[in-house]
Design an enzyme around this catalytic site. Structure first.
Site, PDB file in Angstrom:
ATOM      1  N   HIS A 307     -45.527 -47.273 -71.010  1.00  0.00           N
ATOM      2  CA  HIS A 307     -45.854 -48.476 -71.778  1.00  0.00           C
ATOM      3  C   HIS A 307     -44.943 -48.548 -72.988  1.00  0.00           C
ATOM      4  O   HIS A 307     -44.613 -47.510 -73.574  1.00  0.00           O
ATOM      5  CB  HIS A 307     -47.319 -48.439 -72.229  1.00  0.00           C
ATOM      6  CG  HIS A 307     -47.836 -49.776 -72.630  1.00  0.00           C
ATOM      7  ND1 HIS A 307     -47.621 -50.306 -73.875  1.00  0.00           N
ATOM      8  CD2 HIS A 307     -48.518 -50.707 -71.928  1.00  0.00           C
ATOM      9  CE1 HIS A 307     -48.167 -51.506 -73.924  1.00  0.00           C
ATOM     10  NE2 HIS A 307     -48.709 -51.783 -72.764  1.00  0.00           N
ATOM     11  N   ASP A 364     -52.653 -51.036 -65.478  1.00  0.00           N
ATOM     12  CA  ASP A 364     -52.466 -51.499 -64.098  1.00  0.00           C
ATOM     13  C   ASP A 364     -52.636 -50.395 -63.058  1.00  0.00           C
ATOM     14  O   ASP A 364     -52.636 -50.674 -61.867  1.00  0.00           O
ATOM     15  CB  ASP A 364     -51.057 -52.113 -63.945  1.00  0.00           C
ATOM     16  CG  ASP A 364     -50.911 -53.382 -64.746  1.00  0.00           C
ATOM     17  OD1 ASP A 364     -51.835 -54.204 -64.702  1.00  0.00           O
ATOM     18  OD2 ASP A 364     -49.890 -53.547 -65.436  1.00  0.00           O
TER      19      ASP A 364
HETATM   20  N1  CMC Z   1     -41.355 -44.214 -64.064  1.00  0.00           N
HETATM   21  C1  CMC Z   1     -40.293 -43.417 -64.316  1.00  0.00           C
HETATM   22  N2  CMC Z   1     -39.641 -43.374 -65.501  1.00  0.00           N
HETATM   23  C2  CMC Z   1     -40.096 -44.188 -66.471  1.00  0.00           C
HETATM   24  C3  CMC Z   1     -41.193 -45.046 -66.278  1.00  0.00           C
HETATM   25  C4  CMC Z   1     -41.832 -45.037 -65.017  1.00  0.00           C
HETATM   26  N3  CMC Z   1     -42.878 -45.828 -64.784  1.00  0.00           N
HETATM   27  N4  CMC Z   1     -41.404 -45.747 -67.406  1.00  0.00           N
HETATM   28  C5  CMC Z   1     -40.465 -45.348 -68.286  1.00  0.00           C
HETATM   29  N5  CMC Z   1     -39.673 -44.402 -67.726  1.00  0.00           N
HETATM   30  C6  CMC Z   1     -38.585 -43.669 -68.373  1.00  0.00           C
HETATM   31  C7  CMC Z   1     -37.320 -44.517 -68.466  1.00  0.00           C
HETATM   32  O1  CMC Z   1     -36.496 -44.334 -67.338  1.00  0.00           O
HETATM   33  C8  CMC Z   1     -36.698 -43.985 -69.729  1.00  0.00           C
HETATM   34  O2  CMC Z   1     -36.096 -42.743 -69.435  1.00  0.00           O
HETATM   35  P1  CMC Z   1     -34.747 -42.273 -70.209  1.00  0.00           P
HETATM   36  O3  CMC Z   1     -35.137 -42.153 -71.662  1.00  0.00           O
HETATM   37  O4  CMC Z   1     -34.381 -40.983 -69.586  1.00  0.00           O
HETATM   38  O5  CMC Z   1     -33.733 -43.354 -69.970  1.00  0.00           O
HETATM   39  C9  CMC Z   1     -37.910 -43.698 -70.629  1.00  0.00           C
HETATM   40  O6  CMC Z   1     -38.980 -43.412 -69.717  1.00  0.00           O
HETATM   41  C10 CMC Z   1     -38.289 -44.846 -71.550  1.00  0.00           C
HETATM   42  O7  CMC Z   1     -38.504 -46.002 -70.720  1.00  0.00           O
HETATM   43  P2  CMC Z   1     -38.075 -47.464 -71.123  1.00  0.00           P
HETATM   44  O8  CMC Z   1     -37.862 -48.265 -69.881  1.00  0.00           O
HETATM   45  O9  CMC Z   1     -36.941 -47.416 -72.123  1.00  0.00           O
HETATM   46  O10 CMC Z   1     -39.368 -47.924 -71.892  1.00  0.00           O
HETATM   47  P3  CMC Z   1     -39.802 -49.407 -72.194  1.00  0.00           P
HETATM   48  O11 CMC Z   1     -40.701 -49.340 -73.354  1.00  0.00           O
HETATM   49  O12 CMC Z   1     -38.589 -50.281 -72.309  1.00  0.00           O
HETATM   50  O13 CMC Z   1     -40.575 -49.840 -70.859  1.00  0.00           O
HETATM   51  C11 CMC Z   1     -42.291 -50.208 -69.253  1.00  0.00           C
HETATM   52  C12 CMC Z   1     -41.960 -49.853 -70.726  1.00  0.00           C
HETATM   53  C13 CMC Z   1     -43.786 -50.500 -69.149  1.00  0.00           C
HETATM   54  C14 CMC Z   1     -41.504 -51.453 -68.839  1.00  0.00           C
HETATM   55  C15 CMC Z   1     -41.898 -49.001 -68.364  1.00  0.00           C
HETATM   56  O14 CMC Z   1     -42.647 -47.870 -68.735  1.00  0.00           O
HETATM   57  C16 CMC Z   1     -42.091 -49.284 -66.868  1.00  0.00           C
HETATM   58  O15 CMC Z   1     -41.192 -49.845 -66.231  1.00  0.00           O
HETATM   59  N6  CMC Z   1     -43.284 -48.924 -66.279  1.00  0.00           N
HETATM   60  C17 CMC Z   1     -43.579 -49.271 -64.893  1.00  0.00           C
HETATM   61  C18 CMC Z   1     -44.072 -50.711 -64.802  1.00  0.00           C
HETATM   62  C19 CMC Z   1     -45.465 -50.891 -65.332  1.00  0.00           C
HETATM   63  O16 CMC Z   1     -46.368 -50.132 -64.999  1.00  0.00           O
HETATM   64  N7  CMC Z   1     -45.657 -51.947 -66.140  1.00  0.00           N
HETATM   65  C20 CMC Z   1     -46.989 -52.308 -66.676  1.00  0.00           C
HETATM   66  C21 CMC Z   1     -47.058 -52.126 -68.158  1.00  0.00           C
HETATM   67  S1  CMC Z   1     -48.746 -52.131 -68.789  1.00  0.00           S
HETATM   68  C22 CMC Z   1     -49.367 -53.719 -68.447  1.00  0.00           C
HETATM   69  C23 CMC Z   1     -48.760 -54.756 -69.301  1.00  0.00           C
HETATM   70  O17 CMC Z   1     -49.079 -54.843 -70.481  1.00  0.00           O
HETATM   71  O18 CMC Z   1     -47.992 -55.551 -68.767  1.00  0.00           O
END
Ligand code: CMC
Length: 428
Positions: A307, A364
């Site tokens: 998240h 989710d």
């Molecule tokens: N699986 C594997 N790696 C992950 C995941 C995941 N679900 N989420 C984040 N990471 C890793 C990412 O690759 C990055 O690694 P590194 O630092 O080595 O490059 C690190 O963790 C930070 O991730 P980020 O993408 O920079 O973080 P963000 O804050 O931009 O993204 C997120 C947040 C929710 C988009 C992401 O965690 C994600 O894609 N999760 C899966 C989709 C999901 O479940 N979304 C629902 C969110 S909650 C409901 C809502 O409010 O919408």
């Protein structure tokens, strides 16, 4: 004396005021930065940027705290109804008994949608995604209720538009589901409360009355409350920014629905079940999928994990996980993907990659298993998220208007070509 932060740019010293929230959060007010220095800030994905001040929802991602208007999500989920939470978010306080009754009665009087809107359902392909239909239908409300278009509406007129939006959304959502089955729509029954009416329109039949299971009503109330607001997330920021141009409420909500659809946001609830099904069909080896999620050359991510704001357990996920066990137990359902979800969660929480990045299950991860137990098909899950998020979007839209916020218009740092001469086509 109020706190300031000194910023030195070249030989200029600038004192930037600090804005402190009621929970002691601090933000540096840079509203004069460009005018006084010529510089702007750059913050891709707005990871450090507060877009507004807001008095609706407080969340502390480090401690896993979520409150609507000061009330803990745990208390609201266990003690309140969705309708009470709608009132709380939009009007700022828990309703008295009389306020709640008046509100319920007012919403019930607007549950019908214009009959001509039914023609849309004939035009959509039968397999079209419910979220595409929902965003189109909510946008179309502005064509059927043109009195809601006036950006200078009185408070009373604006409130009527809010009531119409709240009242018509469950009707539209249930009709989208009926369309997917090829079944005739069921009209609203205004003797039923908001959530029961929605379940009746969704699972009821024109040919017979159905017994509505109180377990389903209670589970829906909980899920809708948990989704009702989450401060400045992607879809809410979209609603506020669209509304900031004085676009009407229906257009703003329709845009928010489109933003919610993406699998990185609300679309994750559909993606989680699809992922769990795939893992099950593949033999249920969770470690294999955890390794795929960690592999930077593999686009796979563990859906329902991680998240932007929570770097600790998402408090909503904790409540949903417990509710998931209870609902399946009460309904006598044994869903094999629940076991896979639990195994996957345990494996991820013990894996250094997920520990280092503070990745926990989010709202989710378990919600889809409950929706499925209640009888909703996977493609409807994100629509149910939208139904829950609606009061939050409305409250944020209303706050943005009340605070007379300026039109949202970020800056950029241009990185394209500098000026060059036009070359006639015969010379290219
Ligand atoms: N699986 C594997 N790696 C992950 C995941 C995941 N679900 N989420 C984040 N990471 C890793 C990412 O690759 C990055 O690694 P590194 O630092 O080595 O490059 C690190 O963790 C930070 O991730 P980020 O993408 O920079 O973080 P963000 O804050 O931009 O993204 C997120 C947040 C929710 C988009 C992401 O965690 C994600 O894609 N999760 C899966 C989709 C999901 O479940 N979304 C629902 C969110 S909650 C409901 C809502 O409010 O919408």
């Amino acid at each position: 004396m109020s706190e300031t932060i000194s910023l030195k740019i070249n030989d200029n010293n600038l004192e930037l005021p600090v804005v402190t929230g009621t929970e002691d959060e601090k933000g540096i007010d840079i509203s004069k930065l460009r005018a006084e220095t010529g510089y702007v800030t750059l913050d891709r994905g707005f990871k450090n940027t507060g877009a507004t001040t807001s008095a609706i929802t407080y969340l502390d991602g480090e401690k896993g705290v979520l409150r609507y208007r000061g009330y803990a999500i745990e208390e609201l989920a266990s003690k309140s109804s969705f309708v009470e939470v709608i009132y709380l978010l939009i009007y700022g306080h828990l309703p008295s008994h009389d306020e709640l009754e008046t509100f319920r009665w007012t919403v019930r009087r607007h549950t019908l949608v214009h009959e001509d809107m039914k023609k849309f359902f004939d035009g959509f392909p039968s397999k079209s995604h419910p979220m595409g239909q929902l965003s189109a239908l909510v946008g179309a409300l502005s064509a059927f209720y043109p009195e809601s278009l006036n950006p200078n509406a009185t408070d009373e007129e604006e409130n009527l538009t809010i009531i119409k939006m709240l009242a018509k959304m469950p009707t539209i959502v249930s009709w989208i589901y009926k369309k997917s089955l090829g079944h005739p729509i069921v009209y609203p029954s205004n003797n039923l409360d908001y959530v029961t009416n929605f379940i009746n329109m969704t699972f009821g039949q024109r040919t017979e009355d159905i017994d509505i299971n109180p377990v389903a009503v209670s589970a829906m109330n909980t899920l809708l409350i948990l989704h009702a607001d989450h401060e400045q997330n992607c879809s809410t920021s979209t609603v506020r920014i669209v509304g900031s141009s004085n676009a009407n409420l229906f257009a703003s909500i329709s845009a928010g629905i489109s933003a919610l659809w993406g699998p990185l946001h609300g679309g994750a609830n559909q993606a989680v079940i699809e992922m769990l099904e795939k893992i099950k069909d593949d033999g249920g080896d969770c470690d294999k999928w955890i390794n795929k999620a960690k592999d930077k050359n593999d686009p796979f991510r563990l859906m329902g994990f991680g998240h932007r704001v929570y770097k600790n357990f998402d408090p909503r996920a904790k409540i949903i996980k417990k509710a998931c066990d209870e609902v399946l137990d009460k309904l006598g359902i044994d869903d094999p993907v629940l076991e896979i979800a639990k195994k996957l969660e345990a494996a991820a929480l013990n894996d250094q990659y997920f520990v280092d990045r503070k990745l926990y299950p989010n709202v989710d991860f378990y919600s889809g298993i409950i929706y499925r137990a209640l009888g909703f098909p996977t493609e409807m899950f994100t629509v149910l998220f939208a139904l829950g998020r609606l009061p939050g979007w409305i409250a944020q839209w209303k706050e943005m208007r009340t605070n007379k916020e300026p039109i949202g218009r970020p800056r950029q740092i241009y990185t394209g070509e500098t000026e060059r001469s036009y070359v006639d086509i015969s010379n290219r």
